[in-house]
Design a protein around this motif. Structure first.
Motif, PDB file in Angstrom:
ATOM      1  N   THR A  17       0.854  -1.188   0.000  1.00  0.00           N
ATOM      2  CA  THR A  17       0.000   0.000   0.000  1.00  0.00           C
ATOM      3  C   THR A  17       0.885   1.231   0.000  1.00  0.00           C
ATOM      4  OG1 THR A  17      -1.733  -1.132   1.267  1.00  0.00           O
ATOM      5  CG2 THR A  17      -1.772   1.276   1.287  1.00  0.00           C
ATOM      6  N   TYR A  18       0.558   2.186  -0.867  1.00  0.00           N
ATOM      7  CA  TYR A  18       1.300   3.441  -0.891  1.00  0.00           C
ATOM      8  C   TYR A  18       0.777   4.369   0.195  1.00  0.00           C
ATOM      9  CZ  TYR A  18       3.466   2.167  -5.290  1.00  0.00           C
ATOM     10  OH  TYR A  18       4.202   1.537  -6.249  1.00  0.00           O
ATOM     11  N   LEU A  19       1.671   4.818   1.068  1.00  0.00           N
ATOM     12  CA  LEU A  19       1.343   5.853   2.044  1.00  0.00           C
ATOM     13  C   LEU A  19       1.530   7.225   1.407  1.00  0.00           C
ATOM     14  CD1 LEU A  19       3.203   4.386   5.152  1.00  0.00           C
ATOM     15  CD2 LEU A  19       0.817   4.052   4.485  1.00  0.00           C
ATOM     16  N   VAL A  70       4.745   0.499  14.327  1.00  0.00           N
ATOM     17  CA  VAL A  70       4.542  -0.432  15.436  1.00  0.00           C
ATOM     18  C   VAL A  70       4.937  -1.834  14.983  1.00  0.00           C
ATOM     19  CG1 VAL A  70       2.833  -1.448  17.016  1.00  0.00           C
ATOM     20  CG2 VAL A  70       2.629   0.958  16.338  1.00  0.00           C
ATOM     21  N   LYS A  71       4.517  -2.178  13.759  1.00  0.00           N
ATOM     22  CA  LYS A  71       4.785  -3.510  13.212  1.00  0.00           C
ATOM     23  C   LYS A  71       4.875  -3.391  11.700  1.00  0.00           C
ATOM     24  CE  LYS A  71       2.923  -8.164  12.994  1.00  0.00           C
ATOM     25  NZ  LYS A  71       1.728  -8.992  13.124  1.00  0.00           N
ATOM     26  N   GLY A  72       5.854  -4.086  11.121  1.00  0.00           N
ATOM     27  CA  GLY A  72       5.945  -4.147   9.668  1.00  0.00           C
ATOM     28  C   GLY A  72       7.209  -3.525   9.114  1.00  0.00           C
ATOM     29  N   CYS A  73       7.266  -3.494   7.791  1.00  0.00           N
ATOM     30  CA  CYS A  73       8.419  -2.970   7.063  1.00  0.00           C
ATOM     31  C   CYS A  73       7.916  -2.069   5.939  1.00  0.00           C
ATOM     32  CB  CYS A  73       9.238  -4.134   6.492  1.00  0.00           C
ATOM     33  SG  CYS A  73      10.706  -3.632   5.580  1.00  0.00           S
ATOM     34  N   ILE A  74       8.576  -0.932   5.797  1.00  0.00           N
ATOM     35  CA  ILE A  74       8.197   0.083   4.809  1.00  0.00           C
ATOM     36  C   ILE A  74       9.444   0.477   4.031  1.00  0.00           C
ATOM     37  CG2 ILE A  74       7.425   2.502   4.581  1.00  0.00           C
ATOM     38  CD1 ILE A  74       5.599   2.002   6.995  1.00  0.00           C
ATOM     39  N   ARG A  75       9.270   0.836   2.769  1.00  0.00           N
ATOM     40  CA  ARG A  75      10.391   1.354   1.998  1.00  0.00           C
ATOM     41  C   ARG A  75      10.046   2.732   1.456  1.00  0.00           C
ATOM     42  NH1 ARG A  75      10.535  -0.539  -4.090  1.00  0.00           N
ATOM     43  NH2 ARG A  75       8.325  -0.841  -4.468  1.00  0.00           N
ATOM     44  N   SER A  76      11.065   3.579   1.378  1.00  0.00           N
ATOM     45  CA  SER A  76      10.961   4.894   0.742  1.00  0.00           C
ATOM     46  C   SER A  76      11.863   4.842  -0.481  1.00  0.00           C
ATOM     47  CB  SER A  76      11.451   5.993   1.679  1.00  0.00           C
ATOM     48  OG  SER A  76      10.706   5.994   2.876  1.00  0.00           O
ATOM     49  N   TYR A  77      11.345   5.289  -1.623  1.00  0.00           N
ATOM     50  CA  TYR A  77      12.146   5.220  -2.834  1.00  0.00           C
ATOM     51  C   TYR A  77      11.716   6.291  -3.831  1.00  0.00           C
ATOM     52  CZ  TYR A  77       8.236   2.811  -5.158  1.00  0.00           C
ATOM     53  OH  TYR A  77       7.013   2.483  -5.696  1.00  0.00           O
ATOM     54  N   PHE A  78      12.543   6.484  -4.872  1.00  0.00           N
ATOM     55  CA  PHE A  78      12.179   7.349  -5.983  1.00  0.00           C
ATOM     56  C   PHE A  78      12.478   6.603  -7.276  1.00  0.00           C
ATOM     57  CE2 PHE A  78      16.660   8.282  -5.451  1.00  0.00           C
ATOM     58  CZ  PHE A  78      17.132   8.510  -6.737  1.00  0.00           C
ATOM     59  N   ILE A  79      11.952   7.134  -8.369  1.00  0.00           N
ATOM     60  CA  ILE A  79      12.199   6.554  -9.687  1.00  0.00           C
ATOM     61  C   ILE A  79      13.236   7.429 -10.382  1.00  0.00           C
ATOM     62  CG2 ILE A  79      11.190   5.879 -11.905  1.00  0.00           C
ATOM     63  CD1 ILE A  79       9.963   4.329  -9.568  1.00  0.00           C
ATOM     64  N   ILE A 101      11.470  -0.066   9.814  1.00  0.00           N
ATOM     65  CA  ILE A 101      10.947  -1.240  10.515  1.00  0.00           C
ATOM     66  C   ILE A 101      10.460  -0.811  11.900  1.00  0.00           C
ATOM     67  CG2 ILE A 101      12.339  -2.928   9.246  1.00  0.00           C
ATOM     68  CD1 ILE A 101      14.387  -2.824  11.528  1.00  0.00           C
ATOM     69  N   GLU A 102      10.075  -1.783  12.694  1.00  0.00           N
ATOM     70  CA  GLU A 102       9.517  -1.510  14.012  1.00  0.00           C
ATOM     71  C   GLU A 102      10.381  -0.521  14.799  1.00  0.00           C
ATOM     72  OE1 GLU A 102       7.945  -5.414  12.631  1.00  0.00           O
ATOM     73  OE2 GLU A 102       9.974  -4.622  12.765  1.00  0.00           O
ATOM     74  N   ASP A 103       9.697   0.403  15.461  1.00  0.00           N
ATOM     75  CA  ASP A 103      10.300   1.424  16.318  1.00  0.00           C
ATOM     76  C   ASP A 103      11.032   2.502  15.521  1.00  0.00           C
ATOM     77  OD1 ASP A 103      10.506   2.405  18.990  1.00  0.00           O
ATOM     78  OD2 ASP A 103      12.582   1.743  19.097  1.00  0.00           O
ATOM     79  N   THR A 128       4.310   0.195   1.917  1.00  0.00           N
ATOM     80  CA  THR A 128       4.440  -0.905   2.877  1.00  0.00           C
ATOM     81  C   THR A 128       4.937  -2.142   2.144  1.00  0.00           C
ATOM     82  OG1 THR A 128       2.120  -1.553   2.585  1.00  0.00           O
ATOM     83  CG2 THR A 128       2.604  -0.036   4.395  1.00  0.00           C
ATOM     84  N   MET A 129       5.874  -2.841   2.773  1.00  0.00           N
ATOM     85  CA  MET A 129       6.402  -4.077   2.196  1.00  0.00           C
ATOM     86  C   MET A 129       5.843  -5.301   2.915  1.00  0.00           C
ATOM     87  SD  MET A 129      10.306  -3.016   1.375  1.00  0.00           S
ATOM     88  CE  MET A 129      10.457  -4.280   0.130  1.00  0.00           C
ATOM     89  N   GLU A 130       5.240  -5.069   4.061  1.00  0.00           N
ATOM     90  CA  GLU A 130       4.567  -6.095   4.854  1.00  0.00           C
ATOM     91  C   GLU A 130       3.282  -5.459   5.365  1.00  0.00           C
ATOM     92  OE1 GLU A 130       8.599  -8.091   6.847  1.00  0.00           O
ATOM     93  OE2 GLU A 130       7.328  -6.790   8.071  1.00  0.00           O
ATOM     94  N   ASP A 131       2.372  -6.272   5.883  1.00  0.00           N
ATOM     95  CA  ASP A 131       1.235  -5.699   6.591  1.00  0.00           C
ATOM     96  C   ASP A 131       1.804  -4.875   7.743  1.00  0.00           C
ATOM     97  OD1 ASP A 131      -0.490  -7.042   4.895  1.00  0.00           O
ATOM     98  OD2 ASP A 131      -0.891  -8.668   6.306  1.00  0.00           O
TER      99      ASP A 131
END
Length: 192
Positions: free
Chosen positions: A36-38, A52-61, A74-76, A97-100
């Motif tokens: 999901t895109y934030l 709180v839980k999960g993994c997110i990535r930030s990127y550009f094209i 990641i968490e925290d 998001t890369m995970e829930d």
């Protein structure tokens, strides 16, 4: 429910229980599914989110149409596009998001209210921005000054659990190398 985020903010400043409750009342808890895109390029970032839980990535094209990963969260950890959030200008990046994920989201409006009601949070946000700037500078130096194997070893040190959580091509993108070259580096390191 707020124990982890309250512990996180209390590492940087001392807050009373009432101040933490004021902070907590301004947070929005969200469960976000994987992929999901934030935030997407061109949008204005209006949040800072605590993971709180999960993994997110930030990127550009990049100009060639390739994804370039700037950061994993990641968490925290906190995630946002600081430039877009502060300057109210369209973002040049994506946050996905890369995970829930489970997040506490602080909107720009709620952050202003928080800073007005609990000025001590100015210190907290200043310190996490400084910490982010320091990490960005270290990443830039590592990218320019270290060999690919050194960058990979530094990555493993910084993100010890990420290699089990994301596909190898994402790690390669973060390191600025091909997935094939990363595979060779990992094989060589595992033999040592």
């Amino acid at each position: 429910m707020f124990e982890a985020i309250n512990k996180n903010v209390s590492k940087f400043a001392s807050f009373t229980q009432g101040e933490l409750e004021q902070f907590n009342s301004l947070l929005k808890y969200q469960k976000i599914p994987k992929k999901t895109y934030l935030l997407q390029e061109g949008e204005i970032c209006n949040f800072e989110a605590y993971i709180v839980k999960g993994c997110i990535r930030s990127y550009f094209i990049d100009a060639n149409g390739f994804e370039v990963i700037l950061q994993f969260g990641i968490e925290d950890w906190w995630v946002s596009d600081i430039a877009s959030f502060n300057d109210k200008k369209p973002s040049k990046m994506y946050i996905e998001t890369m995970e829930d994920c489970e997040l506490f989201v602080l909107t720009d409006t709620n952050k202003e209210e928080l800073l007005h009601k609990v000025p001590k949070f100015e210190r907290f946000f200043r310190l996490i921005v400084q910490k982010n700037l320091s990490a960005t500078q270290n990443r830039l130096i590592n990218t320019m000054a270290k060999s690919a194997p050194e960058k990979y070893l530094e990555f493993i040190k910084l993100y010890p659990t990420i290699s089990q959580r994301v596909a190898q091509h994402y790690i390669a993108s973060y390191l600025g190398i091909s997935a094939e070259f990363l595979s060779k580096i990992r094989t060589k390191i595992s033999k040592q």
